[in-house]
Write an enzyme that holds these catalytic residues in place. Structure first.
Site, PDB file in Angstrom:
ATOM      1  N   GLU A 231      10.610  -4.831   4.139  1.00 22.48           N
ATOM      2  CA  GLU A 231      10.653  -6.306   3.534  1.00 22.48           C
ATOM      3  C   GLU A 231      10.397  -6.299   2.106  1.00 22.48           C
ATOM      4  O   GLU A 231      10.957  -7.026   1.328  1.00 22.48           O
ATOM      5  CB  GLU A 231       9.795  -7.070   4.512  1.00 22.48           C
ATOM      6  CG  GLU A 231       9.998  -7.146   6.055  1.00 22.48           C
ATOM      7  CD  GLU A 231       9.627  -6.029   6.886  1.00 22.48           C
ATOM      8  OE1 GLU A 231       9.139  -4.968   6.274  1.00 22.48           O
ATOM      9  OE2 GLU A 231       9.370  -6.608   8.124  1.00 22.48           O
TER      10      GLU A 231
ATOM     11  N   GLY B 150      -4.771  -1.637   5.417  1.00 17.98           N
ATOM     12  CA  GLY B 150      -3.926  -2.835   4.933  1.00 17.98           C
ATOM     13  C   GLY B 150      -4.613  -4.230   5.209  1.00 17.98           C
ATOM     14  O   GLY B 150      -4.812  -5.090   4.250  1.00 17.98           O
ATOM     15  N   ARG B 151      -5.215  -4.335   6.685  1.00 20.25           N
ATOM     16  CA  ARG B 151      -5.428  -5.502   6.951  1.00 20.25           C
ATOM     17  C   ARG B 151      -6.942  -5.781   6.532  1.00 20.25           C
ATOM     18  O   ARG B 151      -7.766  -6.940   6.866  1.00 20.25           O
ATOM     19  CB  ARG B 151      -5.401  -5.781   8.477  1.00 20.25           C
ATOM     20  CG  ARG B 151      -5.943  -4.695   9.458  1.00 20.25           C
ATOM     21  CD  ARG B 151      -5.500  -4.662  10.863  1.00 20.25           C
ATOM     22  NE  ARG B 151      -5.956  -3.249  11.516  1.00 20.25           N
ATOM     23  CZ  ARG B 151      -5.324  -2.260  11.439  1.00 20.25           C
ATOM     24  NH1 ARG B 151      -4.244  -2.313  10.990  1.00 20.25           N
ATOM     25  NH2 ARG B 151      -5.690  -1.344  12.406  1.00 20.25           N
TER      26      ARG B 151
ATOM     27  N   GLU C 243      -3.934  -6.049  15.508  1.00 23.79           N
ATOM     28  CA  GLU C 243      -3.625  -4.618  14.999  1.00 23.79           C
ATOM     29  C   GLU C 243      -4.406  -3.667  15.224  1.00 23.79           C
ATOM     30  O   GLU C 243      -4.348  -2.578  15.476  1.00 23.79           O
ATOM     31  CB  GLU C 243      -2.923  -4.875  13.566  1.00 23.79           C
ATOM     32  CG  GLU C 243      -1.644  -3.906  13.217  1.00 23.79           C
ATOM     33  CD  GLU C 243      -1.428  -4.046  12.136  1.00 23.79           C
ATOM     34  OE1 GLU C 243       0.058  -4.236  11.701  1.00 23.79           O
ATOM     35  OE2 GLU C 243      -1.845  -3.963  10.850  1.00 23.79           O
TER      36      GLU C 243
ATOM     37  N   LYS D 246       9.658  -0.307  13.281  1.00 22.81           N
ATOM     38  CA  LYS D 246      10.232   0.255  11.819  1.00 22.81           C
ATOM     39  C   LYS D 246      11.327   1.247  11.788  1.00 22.81           C
ATOM     40  O   LYS D 246      12.325   0.990  11.124  1.00 22.81           O
ATOM     41  CB  LYS D 246       8.921   0.723  10.688  1.00 22.81           C
ATOM     42  CG  LYS D 246       8.082  -0.439  10.361  1.00 22.81           C
ATOM     43  CD  LYS D 246       7.207   0.239   9.318  1.00 22.81           C
ATOM     44  CE  LYS D 246       5.888  -0.787   9.032  1.00 22.81           C
ATOM     45  NZ  LYS D 246       4.829  -0.116   8.303  1.00 22.81           N
TER      46      LYS D 246
ATOM     47  N   LYS E   7       0.778  -1.145  -0.050  1.00 25.21           N
ATOM     48  CA  LYS E   7      -0.172  -0.161   0.221  1.00 25.21           C
ATOM     49  C   LYS E   7       0.920   1.037  -0.109  1.00 25.21           C
ATOM     50  O   LYS E   7       0.722   2.428  -0.778  1.00 25.21           O
ATOM     51  CB  LYS E   7      -0.813   0.012   1.220  1.00 25.21           C
ATOM     52  CG  LYS E   7      -1.785   0.947   1.090  1.00 25.21           C
ATOM     53  CD  LYS E   7      -2.657   0.756   2.547  1.00 25.21           C
ATOM     54  CE  LYS E   7      -3.520   2.256   2.770  1.00 25.21           C
ATOM     55  NZ  LYS E   7      -4.122   2.342   4.127  1.00 25.21           N
TER      56      LYS E   7
ATOM     57  N   HIS F 125      -3.964 -32.441  19.979  1.00 27.82           N
ATOM     58  CA  HIS F 125      -2.804 -33.402  20.715  1.00 27.82           C
ATOM     59  C   HIS F 125      -1.601 -32.559  21.252  1.00 27.82           C
ATOM     60  O   HIS F 125      -0.559 -32.740  21.195  1.00 27.82           O
ATOM     61  CB  HIS F 125      -2.446 -34.358  19.562  1.00 27.82           C
ATOM     62  CG  HIS F 125      -3.477 -35.160  19.180  1.00 27.82           C
ATOM     63  ND1 HIS F 125      -4.222 -36.420  19.753  1.00 27.82           N
ATOM     64  CD2 HIS F 125      -4.557 -34.856  18.345  1.00 27.82           C
ATOM     65  CE1 HIS F 125      -4.964 -36.908  19.384  1.00 27.82           C
ATOM     66  NE2 HIS F 125      -5.514 -36.233  18.404  1.00 27.82           N
TER      67      HIS F 125
HETATM   68  O1  F6P Z   1       3.465  -3.522   9.569  1.00 26.31           O
HETATM   69  C1  F6P Z   1       2.310  -3.026   9.832  1.00 26.31           C
HETATM   70  C2  F6P Z   1       1.738  -2.753   8.514  1.00 26.31           C
HETATM   71  O2  F6P Z   1       1.446  -1.124   8.477  1.00 26.31           O
HETATM   72  C3  F6P Z   1       0.332  -3.278   8.328  1.00 26.31           C
HETATM   73  O3  F6P Z   1      -0.572  -2.757   8.714  1.00 26.31           O
HETATM   74  C4  F6P Z   1       0.349  -3.409   6.689  1.00 26.31           C
HETATM   75  O4  F6P Z   1      -0.544  -4.172   6.373  1.00 26.31           O
HETATM   76  C5  F6P Z   1       1.687  -3.769   6.555  1.00 26.31           C
HETATM   77  O5  F6P Z   1       2.402  -3.035   7.262  1.00 26.31           O
HETATM   78  C6  F6P Z   1       2.185  -3.664   4.905  1.00 26.31           C
HETATM   79  O6  F6P Z   1       2.136  -2.344   4.548  1.00 26.31           O
HETATM   80  P1  F6P Z   1       2.466  -2.167   3.114  1.00 26.31           P
HETATM   81  O7  F6P Z   1       1.019  -2.694   2.425  1.00 26.31           O
HETATM   82  O8  F6P Z   1       2.279  -0.469   2.920  1.00 26.31           O
HETATM   83  O9  F6P Z   1       3.626  -2.647   2.563  1.00 26.31           O
END
Ligand code: F6P
Length: 546
Positions: free
Chosen positions: A211, A266-267, A352, A511, A205, A383
């Site tokens: 990452e 995002g979520r 979150e 971050k 987004k 189990h």
């Molecule tokens: O790590 C938290 C977050 O901000 C989430 O809310 C989001 O889904 C994720 O990072 C990824 O963010 P982006 O889609 O901007 O890479």
């Protein structure tokens, strides 16, 4: 501290009092009311909820519903569904429902509808090109593998849905996922793939997430090293982002960028272009069915009275246990191998959203907010951790999820799976008394002394609550409804707790610090002001590198 300790308006006092008076055993509730199971069950679209194994009666529900009224839940639901600025710290709506809006929906046509439709048309065209083998890699071969690179909401939703709907996958195109900054993940995924027939979706987004950018750079180098000319990279990379400028400067062809909007959290984004891997895996029609299922739940959420509203009821039950029964976690146990990633997805959605320490106006809260969400595919957990559910000292409310019909031919195993599911909720409810445990030991040939000393270990307290959610079959539509159910449950909880469900400032600090620590590790100089522990650990990393 519990809510009633600091907030004592009438509704809290009434609930506190009700809890203090509550002596009823679940078993007794069923005994006293032969209609209980039916009275505390609901159907919403493809989902059936039995919440009769809960510590509640009509008075409990009425007291909780009074609280909903006090918190103006009705108007909060309208505000969400109509695109009001429910995310007040970022001044934006959380309008994921607009992404699955249907003509027969009770929600008025949103002004964004045209934009959503245009993006869906672009997604559909892309999906059909790939499925019709009209999209070639740099050496002219058709694409056989798609790798989604994203993290958090840009990974968990699509990954969970693709896994859940693997019975509906189209042949000829495989979808993979990479999220972790740990290079081991992308290394493992790429090992099995041919660069000439692999396409990457960079899903971010913000297009600033460490990452995702690192993994995308690794992917780009992998393709280039395999002989792809720079000017053919567009055949191997598409992106989904609100940040078109950043995506373009990363090297994504503007025609290959699928837009999303800041009003999609995002979520909550799997319904947007972030759902592209889902559409690629199950086809456009399957993706539409997923949206339809969610829209069915949206309509139910918008129109059902609170007392018959499935997301509201689920939220009230969690609220009741977390505020008045000291429950600090919630287990979500799908008796469904395909739903193995559902608890992971739910962790982000719920934790979150509800892991907040101040109210909507920034005032510190004196009560607990989000609980820990956990679980795994069943019957595996039976189990493993079920021992704690049955005999541990804390009460952990459980949501059991199951489908009545399997998507595989081994029907007797499915019957056994469902028997396992029912056995667990029944065991939680019934438990085993000292008397029964003793008698079983005596029947098994133990002496009276032996039975007396062993029996306490075999006592299972019971009287532990659970909900059971059933669907006819795990279809895209049923899954869409299930996800939307939990999204709305989380929103209702946020209204009752008076917190913003749609921001996540806590994540930002990690971050920022991560970037600073990485810079220090790169240059090998550790700032004096760091705490002793972080310095010690960083020194170990530096000396291992040397
Ligand atoms: O790590 C938290 C977050 O901000 C989430 O809310 C989001 O889904 C994720 O990072 C990824 O963010 P982006 O889609 O901007 O890479």
């Amino acid at each position: 501290m519990d809510m009633e300790a600091s907030c004592t308006p009438t509704h809290w006092q009434a609930l506190t009092h009700h809890r203090q008076q509550w002596q009823k055993q679940l078993r007794q509730l069923f005994h006293d009311d032969s209609e209980r199971a039916g009275r505390y069950s609901l159907q919403a679209g493809p989902l059936f909820l039995d919440y009769s194994k809960s510590h509640l009666d009509d008075t409990t529900l009425q007291l909780l519903l009074n609280l909903c009224e006090h918190q103006q839940l009705d108007s909060a639901i309208t505000r969400l569904l109509h695109g009001a600025e429910v995310n007040n710290t970022e001044q934006r709506p959380a309008w994921h429902t607009a992404l699955r809006y249907r003509a027969n929906s009770v929600i008025p046509e949103p002004s964004v509808h045209a934009e959503v439709k245009a993006t869906q048309a672009k997604m559909r065209a892309f999906v059909e090109q790939l499925h019709n083998q009209q999209w070639n890699g740099f050496d002219g071969d058709t694409i056989t593998d798609v790798v989604n690179i994203g993290i958090g909401g840009s990974d968990l939703g699509p990954r969970m849905v693709c896994r859940a709907l693997s019975d509906y996958h189209r042949p000829g195109l495989k979808v993979h996922f990479v999220a972790n900054i740990d290079g081991a993940e992308i290394h493992q995924v790429l090992q099995g793939l041919n660069p000439a027939t692999t396409l990457f979706i960079v899903a971010s987004k913000s297009f600033t997430t460490l990452e995702t950018l690192e993994n995308s750079t690794t992917a780009r180098n992998w393709i280039l090293t395999a002989g792809c000319p720079e000017n053919q990279l567009r055949q191997h990379f598409v992106a989904i982002s609100t940040n078109i400028a950043k995506a373009t400067s990363f090297g994504i062809d503007p025609d290959n960028i699928f837009p999303m909007w800041d009003w999609v959290g995002g979520r909550y984004s799997l319904w947007s272009a972030i759902g592209l891997p889902i559409a690629l895996a199950i086809g456009w029609q399957g993706f539409e069915e997923l949206l339809n299922g969610a829209a069915t739940m949206d309509e139910h959420f918008a129109s059902a009275p609170a007392a018959d509203n499935m997301p509201v009821i689920l939220a009230l039950i969690t609220f009741w246990y977390s505020q008045f029964w000291q429950a600090r976690s919630q287990a979500v146990l799908p008796y469904c191998h395909q739903l193995q990633r559902f608890p992971d997805f739910l962790q982000q959605l719920d934790m979150e959203s509800l892991g907040k320490g101040v109210d909507r106006h920034g005032q510190p809260l004196a009560y607990h907010t989000g609980v820990t969400i956990w679980g795994t595919e069943e019957s595996n957990g039976q189990h493993s951790f079920h021992q704690l559910l049955h005999q541990g000292t804390q009460m952990v409310p459980v949501d059991f999820i199951a489908s009545l019909m399997p998507n595989h031919p081994h029907t007797h195993q499915h019957r056994e799976l469902l028997a396992c599911c029912l056995s667990q909720s029944q065991a939680l409810l019934d438990g085993k008394s000292l008397q029964v445990a003793t008698q079983e030991l005596l029947d098994g040939g133990k002496t009276a002394d032996e039975a007396a000393s062993l029996a306490p270990h075999k006592v299972i307290p019971g009287n532990r609550p659970s909900n059971t959610l059933l669907m006819e079959r795990l279809t895209p539509e049923a899954l869409g409804a299930l996800i939307a159910l939990y999204e709305h449950k989380v929103y209702v909880l946020s209204v009752l707790l008076d917190i913003n469900a749609f921001d996540q400032w806590g994540v930002e600090l990690g971050k920022q610090l991560g970037t600073r620590i990485d810079q220090a590790l790169q240059c090998g100089t550790l700032p004096e002001e760091w705490d002793g522990s972080t310095r010690q650990l960083a020194e170990k990393i530096l000396s291992a590198r040397d």
